[in-house]
Structure formats: C-alpha cells, structure tokens
Design an enzyme around this catalytic site. Structure first.
Site, mmCIF file in Angstrom:
data_model
loop_
_atom_site.group_PDB
_atom_site.id
_atom_site.type_symbol
_atom_site.label_atom_id
_atom_site.label_comp_id
_atom_site.label_asym_id
_atom_site.label_seq_id
_atom_site.Cartn_x
_atom_site.Cartn_y
_atom_site.Cartn_z
ATOM 1 N N HIS A 84 0.812 -1.209 0.000
ATOM 2 C CA HIS A 84 0.000 0.000 0.000
ATOM 3 C C HIS A 84 0.854 1.271 0.000
ATOM 4 O O HIS A 84 0.342 2.378 0.103
ATOM 5 C CB HIS A 84 -0.917 -0.021 1.240
ATOM 6 C CG HIS A 84 -2.017 0.983 1.204
ATOM 7 N ND1 HIS A 84 -2.129 2.016 2.116
ATOM 8 C CD2 HIS A 84 -3.077 1.129 0.357
ATOM 9 C CE1 HIS A 84 -3.193 2.736 1.843
ATOM 10 N NE2 HIS A 84 -3.790 2.235 0.790
ATOM 11 N N ASP A 137 0.525 17.533 19.968
ATOM 12 C CA ASP A 137 1.199 18.435 20.903
ATOM 13 C C ASP A 137 2.051 19.500 20.217
ATOM 14 O O ASP A 137 3.008 20.026 20.801
ATOM 15 C CB ASP A 137 2.054 17.645 21.898
ATOM 16 C CG ASP A 137 1.209 17.010 23.002
ATOM 17 O OD1 ASP A 137 -0.011 17.268 23.031
ATOM 18 O OD2 ASP A 137 1.761 16.267 23.821
ATOM 19 N N LYS A 174 3.235 4.429 -1.139
ATOM 20 C CA LYS A 174 3.371 5.394 -2.238
ATOM 21 C C LYS A 174 4.703 6.086 -2.037
ATOM 22 O O LYS A 174 4.849 6.925 -1.146
ATOM 23 C CB LYS A 174 2.244 6.428 -2.240
ATOM 24 C CG LYS A 174 0.864 5.854 -2.526
ATOM 25 C CD LYS A 174 0.158 5.430 -1.288
ATOM 26 C CE LYS A 174 -1.255 4.938 -1.622
ATOM 27 N NZ LYS A 174 -1.862 4.244 -0.477
ATOM 28 N N HIS A 179 -8.752 11.504 1.481
ATOM 29 C CA HIS A 179 -7.884 10.333 1.332
ATOM 30 C C HIS A 179 -6.576 10.490 2.102
ATOM 31 O O HIS A 179 -5.697 9.637 2.050
ATOM 32 C CB HIS A 179 -7.590 10.093 -0.155
ATOM 33 C CG HIS A 179 -7.038 8.737 -0.452
ATOM 34 N ND1 HIS A 179 -5.707 8.523 -0.772
ATOM 35 C CD2 HIS A 179 -7.621 7.513 -0.471
ATOM 36 C CE1 HIS A 179 -5.501 7.229 -0.985
ATOM 37 N NE2 HIS A 179 -6.643 6.598 -0.806
ATOM 38 N N ASP A 197 17.302 9.808 -7.718
ATOM 39 C CA ASP A 197 18.759 9.886 -7.528
ATOM 40 C C ASP A 197 19.180 9.650 -6.080
ATOM 41 O O ASP A 197 20.280 10.051 -5.685
ATOM 42 C CB ASP A 197 19.295 11.247 -8.001
ATOM 43 C CG ASP A 197 19.326 11.356 -9.524
ATOM 44 O OD1 ASP A 197 19.218 10.306 -10.193
ATOM 45 O OD2 ASP A 197 19.452 12.474 -10.038
ATOM 46 N N LYS A 207 -3.799 10.771 5.240
ATOM 47 C CA LYS A 207 -3.488 10.021 6.459
ATOM 48 C C LYS A 207 -2.411 10.802 7.218
ATOM 49 O O LYS A 207 -1.211 10.604 6.997
ATOM 50 C CB LYS A 207 -2.971 8.621 6.132
ATOM 51 C CG LYS A 207 -3.849 7.823 5.129
ATOM 52 C CD LYS A 207 -3.300 7.900 3.741
ATOM 53 C CE LYS A 207 -3.931 6.923 2.750
ATOM 54 N NZ LYS A 207 -5.331 6.731 2.731
#
Length: 462
Positions: A195, A387, A197, A380, A202, A382
């Site tokens: 899952h 704090d 991404k 979408h 380089d 996450k």
C-alpha cells in the site's frame, strides 16, 4: 461499484478469511512499558551524534514546544522498535492534493541523472498515469535507470499492456504479490498488499504520502474564489511530503528491501546511496511497516504518541476502522484533558469501510472525542499532528488492514515549525468539515444504523 472495486474487495475478503486467524495486533501497553526510559539518539549525514549532543537537541526541542513529555517517551519507544534513526538536516515540504504533488514529482523526475525508484499501490492507465509513463520512459531512454513496483490488487484495473510498454522501454517493473498464483515467485500471499506510495529520485529526493498514480487526484480539493468547496464532491483531498536530505537513504533502503523480498531481477548498478548533505532543519524518522514484522511499527508508534499526548491529538484519516486499543487510547486522551479531534470523510469510495468507522462514533463522542466529517471532496489523507511538535504523514490508514496486512510507509517529523504547517492544514480542513455532535448522531436515520451494524460485522476483513 466499479469492476476494479468488486475484484479488489473479493480478493481482500478471500485473503482475509485465509489469514485472519494468523494475525493479531500487539499488546501496546506491554511494549511501551518495556521500552520506556531510553535516551534519545540522533543522526546526521555523517553518522550518530554523541549522547551529549543528542541530549542538547532534545532539550532544545522541548524548550520550543513547552517542555512536554511526549518527546522523551515517544523517541525512546520509536528507536527501540524501529531500525530507522531520527535524522537531522532535512528539508520537508508539505504538499496538498495532486495539483501540488504531481508537478513537484514531474520536476524531480526531469531532474534525475542516475536513477528513479517508484513504488505505488495504484498506477492507473489514465491521463496522469500516461504522463508518468511517458516521462519515465523518456528518462530511461536518456540513460536514467527507472525501477517500478506496483501492487497486483491495486492495479487490477490497469491493462498489462501498460506495464509491458514500460518494460519494452528498458524500465524494470515488479508486480507485488501477483494475484495469479502461477506467476508468484514465492508463497501465494494474496492478502499481503503493498500500500506504499514512494518516489525516489537519484537517492536525494523522496516523495511519500497517500497519493497514488491516478487522475482522481489531478485537481485540488482546496476551494478557490471561483467555486465553493461543497461543489467539489468528485475531487480528492490528500497529502504528500517532498523530503530532501540525509534521511532519504532510509527510504531508499525500504524500496530496495521490498525489491529483494519480492525476488525482482537484479537491478542495474547505480549510485543508490549517494553522499547526502544537510538540506534543512527538519528531523525525520522513516516508519516502514510490513506484515513480516512482529507487530505494525506504525500502529505502535501512533498508539504510543496518542498515549503520551498532553495537549492536542489532531488526526486526519481517510479509512477509519479502529480496533479496541486505538479506541481506548483516543478516549483516554480526551479523558485526561487532551484536545482530541478527528477529521474523517463525509463519503468514501468504500461504503463498507465508511459505515464500519461510523459504527464507533457513539463511543468516541461519549468519551469526549470531537469528530468532524470533511465535505467538498473525498478525503484520502493520512496525517497526524500531536502536541504541536510530533507530526506524521504517510500511507497508513487507521484500520485493521493497514496495521496487519499491508506494507506501509510513513514519515515522523519532529519540530514546532513543521507542526505549525500541519496545524494550519488541519485548521483549513476543519473549516471545510461538519461537526458531529452526540445528540444529533443519536437521532440519525435507521438505515444508517443498519449499514453500520452490517459493516462492523466485516470490519476485520476490510
């Protein structure tokens, strides 16, 4: 529901039924207590810092953030359970939506001189997917080695011809845990999905977050003067990071580990680990979770961060299907006076996940957790900021699948300056969200309650 969604759901359900009995979430209290009390350690491009300098850096972080305890406790746990160090000297750029992320990625790809490593759950054969493929093929033709990992379930809707074109152009392409057992190079593990991404250029620039390679992210979800957010129901709201500096080598290690575990063809000899210089002041740790680990590194990291919070816990989450320990951590934080706010979707591309998450609203609201649903776009992202000093952005959802069955990748960023940017982004999303109050929620329609009950029956398999 699209064919892609149906097939992906079927594959997920079959795999989950086969492996659910084998996977469990860790006892977080035991692990957190076991690893408490260690001294914080930091690294630079030249290696580990002496204990005295590490202590000085920690003291400075604490003084800037009001001397809160989360830094002591959280850093000790993270370094005990995770091989990746806290690395100084990085530049982290916050990117909102595909409209900002894709141009930054394209610019980095065009700047490549040695190699490009791309790992993505979904790579679509659409306008954005073709933009990526054309640019990657052009760079490969110039002598830049391109290596691509895509997930077999995530790319169910992508014709094989799309990836064959990349291969014919000299790009190394690896299908993660193929659905077809005849093409699997090892055990057939249909429920173990990639899952992540991740884009690396380089060995000097990394992009991570929630954005796949797909045109659904092509336009921004942030309202402009010319249109209202409420009209943007088809636009996706997501967050990525562009990271430059010494920590990029840690992301590179994770890509190469996945390639090796999946038995990809030997890669061309390239400078995958160049000498990296200081690029900024951000302190970053990589969190690479896999089902091969004894427990989810990101799950334990987030649960402990919530448990150590003293002031605020601000979470933005696309797929929210919490387990009992996460629920307990959120309610306990609210009970000790922490400002706990969650921004969740008002609609989703997965109806089962959406309603399974809503099934927990009553318990959270009764426990003092403040809930909001993002309108004007499909959420979408996450992300978390706690704090005003501890932040994370990545691919991990707050659901059983991310914590038990998926390869995930996240970045933890320490520091008040970056956290302020995260808080500003959170505040903007909050303005585009509707508050969910307990009294109103208790009077929701019966049809919602039925959907929640049905979805909750399947929540472990989602």
């Amino acid at each position: 529901m699209t064919l892609h969604t149906l097939l992906r759901s079927a594959a997920t359900a079959v795999g989950a039924l086969a492996f659910a009995a084998c996977a469990t979430l860790p006892d977080t209290d035991e692990l957190i207590q076991r690893h408490a009390g260690q001294a914080a350690r930091f690294e630079t491009a030249r290696g580990a810092l002496p204990a005295q300098k590490s202590a000085a850096i920690l003291a400075q972080l604490k003084s800037q953030s009001g001397d809160i305890d989360i830094l002591d406790k959280q850093i000790a746990l993270e370094q005990a359970v995770n091989d990746s160090p806290l690395v100084l000297g990085n530049k982290v750029t916050l990117l909102q939506d595909g409209a900002a992320t894709y141009p930054a990625m394209f610019a980095a790809i065009r700047s490549a001189r040695d190699h490009i490593n791309l790992e993505s759950y979904i790579i679509e054969n659409d306008e954005v997917g073709r933009q990526f493929s054309d640019l990657l093929l052009a760079q490969q033709a110039r002598g830049v080695q391109v290596n691509v990992i895509y997930d077999s379930v995530g790319a169910l809707n992508t014709p094989k011809a799309f990836f064959e074109r990349l291969k014919q152009g000299g790009i190394e392409v690896l299908e993660f845990n193929p659905i077809n057992p005849l093409t699997a190079k090892g055990p057939w593990m249909i429920n173990h999905r990639d899952h992540r991404k991740l884009l690396l250029v380089d060995g000097r620039i990394a992009f991570i977050g929630g954005i796949n390679i797909s045109s659904v992210y092509g336009s921004g979800s942030i309202p402009s003067r010319s249109h209202k957010a409420a009209a943007n129901t088809d636009e996706w709201r997501d967050t990525d990071l562009q990271i430059e500096g010494p920590v990029v080598s840690e992301f590179q290690k994770l890509f190469l580990q996945t390639w090796e575990k999946q038995r990809g063809r030997p890669l061309a000899t390239k400078n995958y680990f160049p000498a990296l210089k200081v690029q900024g002041k951000d302190i970053v740790r990589t969190i690479g979770s896999t089902p091969d680990d004894p427990f989810s590194l990101m799950y334990l990291t987030l649960i402990s961060a919530i448990g150590n919070a003293e002031k605020q816990v601000h979470l933005t989450q696309a797929y929210f299907v919490p387990d009992p320990q996460l629920l307990q951590a959120l309610v306990a934080a609210a009970g000790r006076g922490v400002d706990v706010k969650l921004i969740l979707p008002s609609h989703s591309d997965s109806g089962l996940v959406f309603h399974a998450g809503r099934a927990h609203y009553t318990e959270l609201l009764q426990g003092g957790v403040k809930l909001y649903e993002r309108v004007g776009g499909l959420l979408h992202a996450k992300t978390a900021v706690i704090d005003g000093v501890w932040s994370t952005v990545g691919s991990s959802n707050l659901d059983w699948r991310s914590f038990l069955d998926n390869n995930e990748i996240d970045a933890v960023v320490l520091g008040q300056e970056f956290a302020q940017k995260m808080e500003a982004m959170f505040a903007s999303d909050l303005q585009a969200s509707q508050a969910i109050d307990l009294q109103g929620w208790q009077h929701r329609p019966l049809q919602f309650r039925i959907k929640e009950w049905l979805a909750r029956v399947w929540e472990r398999l989602l």
